[in-house]
Scaffold this motif. Structure first.
Motif, PDB file in Angstrom:
ATOM      1  N   THR A   1       0.839  -1.212   0.000  1.00  0.00           N
ATOM      2  CA  THR A   1       0.000   0.000   0.000  1.00  0.00           C
ATOM      3  C   THR A   1       0.870   1.257   0.000  1.00  0.00           C
ATOM      4  OG1 THR A   1      -1.655  -1.207   1.272  1.00  0.00           O
ATOM      5  CG2 THR A   1      -1.872   1.173   1.226  1.00  0.00           C
ATOM      6  N   ILE A   2       1.994   1.204   0.746  1.00  0.00           N
ATOM      7  CA  ILE A   2       2.845   2.391   0.880  1.00  0.00           C
ATOM      8  C   ILE A   2       3.796   2.544  -0.308  1.00  0.00           C
ATOM      9  CG2 ILE A   2       4.593   3.497   2.338  1.00  0.00           C
ATOM     10  CD1 ILE A   2       3.341   1.836   4.693  1.00  0.00           C
ATOM     11  N   LEU A   3       4.448   1.442  -0.693  1.00  0.00           N
ATOM     12  CA  LEU A   3       5.525   1.526  -1.687  1.00  0.00           C
ATOM     13  C   LEU A   3       5.129   1.047  -3.080  1.00  0.00           C
ATOM     14  CD1 LEU A   3       8.375   0.060   0.579  1.00  0.00           C
ATOM     15  CD2 LEU A   3       7.858   2.462   0.165  1.00  0.00           C
ATOM     16  N   GLY A   4       3.996   0.355  -3.169  1.00  0.00           N
ATOM     17  CA  GLY A   4       3.605  -0.215  -4.460  1.00  0.00           C
ATOM     18  C   GLY A   4       4.097  -1.641  -4.595  1.00  0.00           C
ATOM     19  N   GLU A   5       3.412  -2.437  -5.423  1.00  0.00           N
ATOM     20  CA  GLU A   5       3.724  -3.856  -5.553  1.00  0.00           C
ATOM     21  C   GLU A   5       5.139  -4.082  -6.089  1.00  0.00           C
ATOM     22  OE1 GLU A   5       1.813  -7.867  -7.586  1.00  0.00           O
ATOM     23  OE2 GLU A   5       0.661  -6.002  -7.571  1.00  0.00           O
ATOM     24  N   ALA A   6       5.639  -3.169  -6.927  1.00  0.00           N
ATOM     25  CA  ALA A   6       6.961  -3.345  -7.546  1.00  0.00           C
ATOM     26  C   ALA A   6       8.079  -3.375  -6.503  1.00  0.00           C
ATOM     27  CB  ALA A   6       7.215  -2.221  -8.551  1.00  0.00           C
ATOM     28  N   ALA A   7       7.837  -2.787  -5.343  1.00  0.00           N
ATOM     29  CA  ALA A   7       8.886  -2.729  -4.316  1.00  0.00           C
ATOM     30  C   ALA A   7       9.016  -4.045  -3.552  1.00  0.00           C
ATOM     31  CB  ALA A   7       8.583  -1.598  -3.344  1.00  0.00           C
ATOM     32  N   LEU A   8       8.073  -4.984  -3.738  1.00  0.00           N
ATOM     33  CA  LEU A   8       8.092  -6.239  -2.990  1.00  0.00           C
ATOM     34  C   LEU A   8       8.931  -7.288  -3.719  1.00  0.00           C
ATOM     35  CD1 LEU A   8       4.380  -6.709  -1.840  1.00  0.00           C
ATOM     36  CD2 LEU A   8       6.223  -5.549  -0.661  1.00  0.00           C
ATOM     37  N   THR A   9       9.535  -8.178  -2.924  1.00  0.00           N
ATOM     38  CA  THR A   9      10.236  -9.337  -3.518  1.00  0.00           C
ATOM     39  C   THR A   9       9.193 -10.352  -3.973  1.00  0.00           C
ATOM     40  OG1 THR A   9      10.329 -10.538  -1.425  1.00  0.00           O
ATOM     41  CG2 THR A   9      12.143  -9.005  -1.903  1.00  0.00           C
ATOM     42  N   ASP A  10       9.627 -11.327  -4.759  1.00  0.00           N
ATOM     43  CA  ASP A  10       8.703 -12.370  -5.233  1.00  0.00           C
ATOM     44  C   ASP A  10       8.100 -13.130  -4.060  1.00  0.00           C
ATOM     45  OD1 ASP A  10       9.193 -11.655  -7.809  1.00  0.00           O
ATOM     46  OD2 ASP A  10      10.705 -13.207  -8.189  1.00  0.00           O
TER      47      ASP A  10
END
Length: 459
Positions: free
Chosen positions: A387-396
């Motif tokens: 929610t804060i950083l966007g999905e692209a910032a998450l690892t797989d």
């Protein structure tokens, strides 16, 4: 013949002062005889020398101080008990309201009872299956436990209470099981919902119901939980049955205590509730449990609505100290249409480890429970980051955990109010969800259980 007193000094709300009485004791029942022949009932709240302060069961309208008389009956409030109580519906004072005849009591029991002596208690350990995955799988209920449900205004605790009452059973035993259901201060519509729900499913045949409506007097509200527990004690310890007691709503009971306390002009405690509320609640909750040398048991699920959704409010706060955990309903999950909206992370059953494992549920239960808690907590963190950083910032892997959290809420927690899952179904759904994650992430489960169950789910 009991002596009659014409010495009523004052009536103030639900209280009445009678002067110059003799040999009257605390908690004794009395009758008020009105000039027109009507009778009203009362109970002694306080004795001060020769003065008795009594509490009225009905309202005080029409009581003429000079023409009315009071007589004391020499006994406290009692409930006539018998096995014929099963399948019956009573009001908050134990009078039948289902249109059928009065029961013929085998004995009469004082409704105040006594908490079970700790030395005489057996440790709660047998698993009770409620058919609800979020309880059975993660916050397991065991026989003899006190496990409250913390709800809030507008949340569907009534539906959850009815579901538990319909579905609960002790597995692997032919011993008789009964439900004592007490509704305190509810509306007429709610009472009809409970009665119809029990009748439709046949649960009424093994149930005793006590219904106290919102327009009934406060004294009846205070008596209702005690009536229910007295019936439960008879069925459990005289008839050797396993009894599940569900009381909703404890908040209405505590508000009635506050109303009577205010009428007595007692010094108020937190938020206006009487200082002895902790002791009073303990005297109710501690009547549940298992006794040595007795086959039967009483398991208690009190339900309370937290005012303003506040867990630190005196009622949930004190209840949490006395009981062994809590099931918490979430407004956020309710808005997502998760039914029942049980928030598993802050919920807790302190005795869950005693009722699970090989021979009780299944050998993999403890490991999968710990892994599901861990994975759901990490999945919620991943969703907050998204929610804060966007999905692209998450690892797989974090994306898989976020997916797990969504699927966990939809498939495991949300099951509706008619779906009755056995513990094997609940555990299998847990494995199905864990297969979303790579095997090397499941660090809380022994390899022997991963070999047996994970591959099957994966396949």
């Amino acid at each position: 013949m009991p002596k009659e007193y014409k010495t009523i000094e004052e009536v103030a709300g639900p209280l009445m002062l009678v002067r110059d009485v003799e040999n009257v004791s605390f908690d004794e029942l009395g009758e008020i005889l009105l000039a027109d022949g009507q009778k009203r009932r009362c109970r002694v709240l306080e004795i001060d020398g020769t003065n008795a302060l009594v509490q009225l069961f009905e309202n005080s309208a029409g009581i003429n101080l000079s023409n009315s008389k009071v007589r004391f009956l020499g006994k406290s409030m009692q409930l006539g008990v018998s096995k014929d109580m099963l399948s019956r519906v009573f009001d908050g004072l134990g009078r039948p309201i289902d249109g059928r005849t009065e029961i013929l009591p085998e004995k009469r029991m004082d409704i105040n009872g006594l908490p079970i002596n700790p030395v005489a208690r057996n440790y709660p350990q047998e698993f009770i299956q409620t058919g609800i995955s979020a309880i059975d799988g993660l916050n397991t209920l065991v026989r003899g436990q006190k496990l409250p449900i913390f709800s809030a205004s507008g949340l569907p605790h009534a539906k959850l209470a009815a579901q538990i009452a319909r579905q609960a059973k002790v597995r692997g035993t032919a011993e008789p099981f009964a439900v004592v259901f007490a509704a305190v201060g509810i509306t007429f519509e709610e009472s009809q919902f409970f009665v119809e729900s029990f009748k439709e499913t046949g649960a009424i045949d093994r149930s005793v119901m006590f219904l106290n409506l919102a327009n009934d007097p406060a004294i009846e509200r205070i008596a209702t939980p005690k009536m229910a527990l007295t019936a439960a004690e008879y069925l459990a310890f005289d008839c050797d049955m396993h009894v599940l007691v569900i009381i909703t709503d404890i908040t209405n009971y505590a508000d009635a205590l506050r109303e009577v306390s205010a009428a007595r002009r007692e010094v108020p405690g937190r938020r206006g509730y009487p200082g002895y509320m902790y002791t009073d609640l303990a005297s109710i909750y501690e009547r549940a449990g298992r006794q040595r040398d007795k086959t039967g048991s009483i398991t208690l699920i009190p339900i309370l609505t937290m005012p303003e959704d506040d867990k630190t409010h005196p009622i949930p706060d004190l209840t949490g100290y006395i009981t062994e955990g809590q099931i918490i309903l979430s407004r956020e999950l309710f808005r997502k249409s998760i039914t029942p909206p049980i928030d598993v992370l802050p919920s807790l059953s302190r005795l869950k480890d005693k009722g699970i494992g090989a021979g009780k549920t299944r050998e993999d239960h403890s490991d999968t429970m710990n892994q599901l808690f861990s994975a759901y907590a990490r999945g919620k963190e991943a969703k907050e980051l998204m929610t804060i950083l966007g999905e692209a910032a998450l690892t797989d892997v974090d994306r898989l955990y976020a997916k797990f959290a969504d699927e966990f809420e939809k498939k495991y927690v949300s099951q509706g109010y008619e779906n009755n899952r056995n513990i094997e179904e609940t555990l299998d759904i847990g494995w199905e969800l864990l297969s979303i994650l790579p095997r090397n992430e499941l660090k809380r489960i022994y390899d022997k259980y991963l070999d047996k169950y994970y591959k099957k789910s994966e396949g």
